[in-house]
Motif scaffolding. Sequence first.
Motif, PDB file in Angstrom:
ATOM      1  N   LEU A  46       0.860  -1.185   0.000  1.00 36.47           N
ATOM      2  CA  LEU A  46       0.000   0.000   0.000  1.00 36.47           C
ATOM      3  C   LEU A  46       0.892   1.230   0.000  1.00 36.47           C
ATOM      4  CD1 LEU A  46      -2.902  -0.553   2.591  1.00 36.47           C
ATOM      5  CD2 LEU A  46      -3.149  -0.017   0.160  1.00 36.47           C
ATOM      6  N   ILE A  47       0.630   2.178  -0.896  1.00 29.55           N
ATOM      7  CA  ILE A  47       1.466   3.373  -0.970  1.00 29.55           C
ATOM      8  C   ILE A  47       0.601   4.581  -1.310  1.00 29.55           C
ATOM      9  CG2 ILE A  47       2.015   3.061  -3.428  1.00 29.55           C
ATOM     10  CD1 ILE A  47       4.903   4.035  -2.726  1.00 29.55           C
ATOM     11  N   THR A  48       1.052   5.747  -0.902  1.00 34.28           N
ATOM     12  CA  THR A  48       0.326   6.976  -1.206  1.00 34.28           C
ATOM     13  C   THR A  48       0.329   7.231  -2.715  1.00 34.28           C
ATOM     14  OG1 THR A  48       2.401   8.070  -0.596  1.00 34.28           O
ATOM     15  CG2 THR A  48       0.594   8.186   0.990  1.00 34.28           C
ATOM     16  N   PRO A  49      -0.749   7.824  -3.235  1.00 34.47           N
ATOM     17  CA  PRO A  49      -0.802   8.136  -4.666  1.00 34.47           C
ATOM     18  C   PRO A  49       0.049   9.353  -4.997  1.00 34.47           C
ATOM     19  CG  PRO A  49      -2.788   8.916  -3.587  1.00 34.47           C
ATOM     20  CD  PRO A  49      -2.002   8.167  -2.544  1.00 34.47           C
ATOM     21  N   SER A  50       0.326   9.526  -6.261  1.00 31.71           N
ATOM     22  CA  SER A  50       1.171  10.631  -6.719  1.00 31.71           C
ATOM     23  C   SER A  50       0.380  11.927  -6.820  1.00 31.71           C
ATOM     24  CB  SER A  50       1.758  10.296  -8.094  1.00 31.71           C
ATOM     25  OG  SER A  50       2.530  11.357  -8.597  1.00 31.71           O
ATOM     26  N   GLY A  51       0.923  12.984  -6.198  1.00 31.99           N
ATOM     27  CA  GLY A  51       0.413  14.328  -6.410  1.00 31.99           C
ATOM     28  C   GLY A  51      -0.907  14.680  -5.766  1.00 31.99           C
ATOM     29  N   VAL A  52      -1.442  13.846  -4.885  1.00 30.52           N
ATOM     30  CA  VAL A  52      -2.712  14.145  -4.226  1.00 30.52           C
ATOM     31  C   VAL A  52      -2.420  14.820  -2.882  1.00 30.52           C
ATOM     32  CG1 VAL A  52      -4.857  13.211  -3.280  1.00 30.52           C
ATOM     33  CG2 VAL A  52      -3.826  12.166  -5.318  1.00 30.52           C
ATOM     34  N   PRO A  53      -2.944  16.033  -2.653  1.00 29.20           N
ATOM     35  CA  PRO A  53      -2.718  16.684  -1.356  1.00 29.20           C
ATOM     36  C   PRO A  53      -3.153  15.782  -0.210  1.00 29.20           C
ATOM     37  CG  PRO A  53      -3.707  18.220  -2.910  1.00 29.20           C
ATOM     38  CD  PRO A  53      -3.746  16.866  -3.566  1.00 29.20           C
ATOM     39  N   GLU A  75      -6.043   2.786 -10.640  1.00 28.10           N
ATOM     40  CA  GLU A  75      -6.794   3.966 -11.069  1.00 28.10           C
ATOM     41  C   GLU A  75      -5.969   5.230 -10.888  1.00 28.10           C
ATOM     42  OE1 GLU A  75     -11.056   6.203 -10.117  1.00 28.10           O
ATOM     43  OE2 GLU A  75     -10.707   4.150  -9.451  1.00 28.10           O
ATOM     44  N   LEU A  76      -5.259   5.324  -9.753  1.00 30.95           N
ATOM     45  CA  LEU A  76      -4.360   6.448  -9.497  1.00 30.95           C
ATOM     46  C   LEU A  76      -2.921   5.974  -9.630  1.00 30.95           C
ATOM     47  CD1 LEU A  76      -5.990   8.143  -6.371  1.00 30.95           C
ATOM     48  CD2 LEU A  76      -5.863   9.087  -8.671  1.00 30.95           C
ATOM     49  N   LYS A  77      -2.043   6.877 -10.036  1.00 24.79           N
ATOM     50  CA  LYS A  77      -0.630   6.538 -10.097  1.00 24.79           C
ATOM     51  C   LYS A  77      -0.061   6.465  -8.685  1.00 24.79           C
ATOM     52  CE  LYS A  77       0.524   8.620 -14.577  1.00 24.79           C
ATOM     53  NZ  LYS A  77       1.381   9.630 -15.263  1.00 24.79           N
ATOM     54  N   PRO A  78       0.764   5.473  -8.418  1.00 27.91           N
ATOM     55  CA  PRO A  78       1.437   5.453  -7.107  1.00 27.91           C
ATOM     56  C   PRO A  78       2.463   6.571  -7.046  1.00 27.91           C
ATOM     57  CG  PRO A  78       2.324   3.741  -8.524  1.00 27.91           C
ATOM     58  CD  PRO A  78       1.171   4.347  -9.276  1.00 27.91           C
ATOM     59  N   SER A  79       2.913   6.885  -5.853  1.00 28.75           N
ATOM     60  CA  SER A  79       3.974   7.880  -5.669  1.00 28.75           C
ATOM     61  C   SER A  79       5.101   7.633  -6.659  1.00 28.75           C
ATOM     62  CB  SER A  79       4.518   7.791  -4.245  1.00 28.75           C
ATOM     63  OG  SER A  79       5.749   8.466  -4.127  1.00 28.75           O
ATOM     64  N   SER A  80       5.694   8.721  -7.138  1.00 27.86           N
ATOM     65  CA  SER A  80       6.812   8.594  -8.079  1.00 27.86           C
ATOM     66  C   SER A  80       8.004   7.868  -7.457  1.00 27.86           C
ATOM     67  CB  SER A  80       7.252   9.976  -8.572  1.00 27.86           C
ATOM     68  OG  SER A  80       7.687  10.784  -7.492  1.00 27.86           O
ATOM     69  N   GLU A  81       8.012   7.764  -6.123  1.00 32.97           N
ATOM     70  CA  GLU A  81       9.098   7.080  -5.434  1.00 32.97           C
ATOM     71  C   GLU A  81       8.806   5.598  -5.212  1.00 32.97           C
ATOM     72  OE1 GLU A  81      11.719   8.640  -5.240  1.00 32.97           O
ATOM     73  OE2 GLU A  81      11.569  10.641  -4.370  1.00 32.97           O
ATOM     74  N   TRP A  82       7.725   5.088  -5.822  1.00 30.29           N
ATOM     75  CA  TRP A  82       7.361   3.689  -5.582  1.00 30.29           C
ATOM     76  C   TRP A  82       8.496   2.707  -5.870  1.00 30.29           C
ATOM     77  CZ3 TRP A  82       7.690  -0.143  -9.147  1.00 30.29           C
ATOM     78  CH2 TRP A  82       7.659   0.198 -10.516  1.00 30.29           C
ATOM     79  N   PRO A  83       9.394   2.962  -6.855  1.00 25.10           N
ATOM     80  CA  PRO A  83      10.429   1.955  -7.101  1.00 25.10           C
ATOM     81  C   PRO A  83      11.331   1.689  -5.899  1.00 25.10           C
ATOM     82  CG  PRO A  83      10.221   3.393  -9.007  1.00 25.10           C
ATOM     83  CD  PRO A  83       9.432   4.020  -7.894  1.00 25.10           C
ATOM     84  N   PHE A  84      11.763   2.754  -5.187  1.00 24.58           N
ATOM     85  CA  PHE A  84      12.658   2.465  -4.060  1.00 24.58           C
ATOM     86  C   PHE A  84      11.887   1.927  -2.865  1.00 24.58           C
ATOM     87  CE2 PHE A  84      12.534   7.053  -2.484  1.00 24.58           C
ATOM     88  CZ  PHE A  84      12.178   6.788  -1.164  1.00 24.58           C
ATOM     89  N   HIS A  85      10.606   2.292  -2.734  1.00 29.52           N
ATOM     90  CA  HIS A  85       9.789   1.656  -1.697  1.00 29.52           C
ATOM     91  C   HIS A  85       9.736   0.152  -1.949  1.00 29.52           C
ATOM     92  CE1 HIS A  85       7.710   4.941   0.625  1.00 29.52           C
ATOM     93  NE2 HIS A  85       8.217   5.651  -0.378  1.00 29.52           N
ATOM     94  N   GLN A  86       9.463  -0.225  -3.180  1.00 30.30           N
ATOM     95  CA  GLN A  86       9.390  -1.635  -3.540  1.00 30.30           C
ATOM     96  C   GLN A  86      10.729  -2.328  -3.279  1.00 30.30           C
ATOM     97  OE1 GLN A  86       9.306  -2.971  -7.760  1.00 30.30           O
ATOM     98  NE2 GLN A  86       7.193  -3.590  -7.304  1.00 30.30           N
ATOM     99  N   ALA A  87      11.824  -1.667  -3.645  1.00 32.11           N
ATOM    100  CA  ALA A  87      13.151  -2.247  -3.435  1.00 32.11           C
ATOM    101  C   ALA A  87      13.437  -2.461  -1.958  1.00 32.11           C
ATOM    102  CB  ALA A  87      14.212  -1.342  -4.060  1.00 32.11           C
TER     103      ALA A  87
END
Length: 226
Positions: A46-53, A75-87
């Motif tokens: 579970l991760i925060t979506p990108s760009g949503v206040p 439906e929403l893009k995950p945070s742009s930092e999702w790759p390092f979260h996943q790693a």
Amino acid sequence: MTPAAPLPDSTETRQALIDACLWMNERHINQGTSGNISARTQTGILITPSGVPYEDLTPDLMVTIPIEGHPAGTELKPSSEWPFHQALHQTRPDMPVVLHAHPPYCSVLAVQRRAIPACHYMIAAFGGNSVPLADYALFGSPELCANMAKIMTDRHGCLMANHGATVLGESIDKARWRLEELETLARTYLFSSIGGAPHILSDAEIAEVLVAFQSYGLRAVEDTKG
């Protein structure tokens, strides 16, 4: 390392992640939507979506991405930092929560490209005798993922060159606590350098703290809400 039990993918967990984001900004540990948080659950990450206040986030807006592989069908893009979260979730199965932000004092040290040495015994809360600095790479890039995964194999937090800071947590509350402790350490290290050089604790002294922390457990952290 022993893998930790995943968090439940529940409304309560999703709201706790949102509350952590709101808390970061209220405590001036982060600004805008530059921070992000993720938790490993039975169904993925579970991760925060990108760009949503943060103020507009609701539990149903949290995004689920896989433990491995590229997100698809969200439906929403995950945070742009999702790759390092996943790693980090792959590298540290013992830590089900990853919290990233741009705390002011941590960011100053990150821009100066300075790790935090053992200027205070609480450095041991991050797994060793320092809070290391991950090498710079473009946000969201495979290079940044590799840098983060490598440096966090035996640490619970790090600075990120010209970027910010990231911590790991056994729970959402512990991740919040650890992020605030990291910002406090960064401030202490910076301020102690103004009037002279801070005295750095030895490896043996930090080893004693690490042993003491094992028996003490930092149990009070579990109930910390900020």
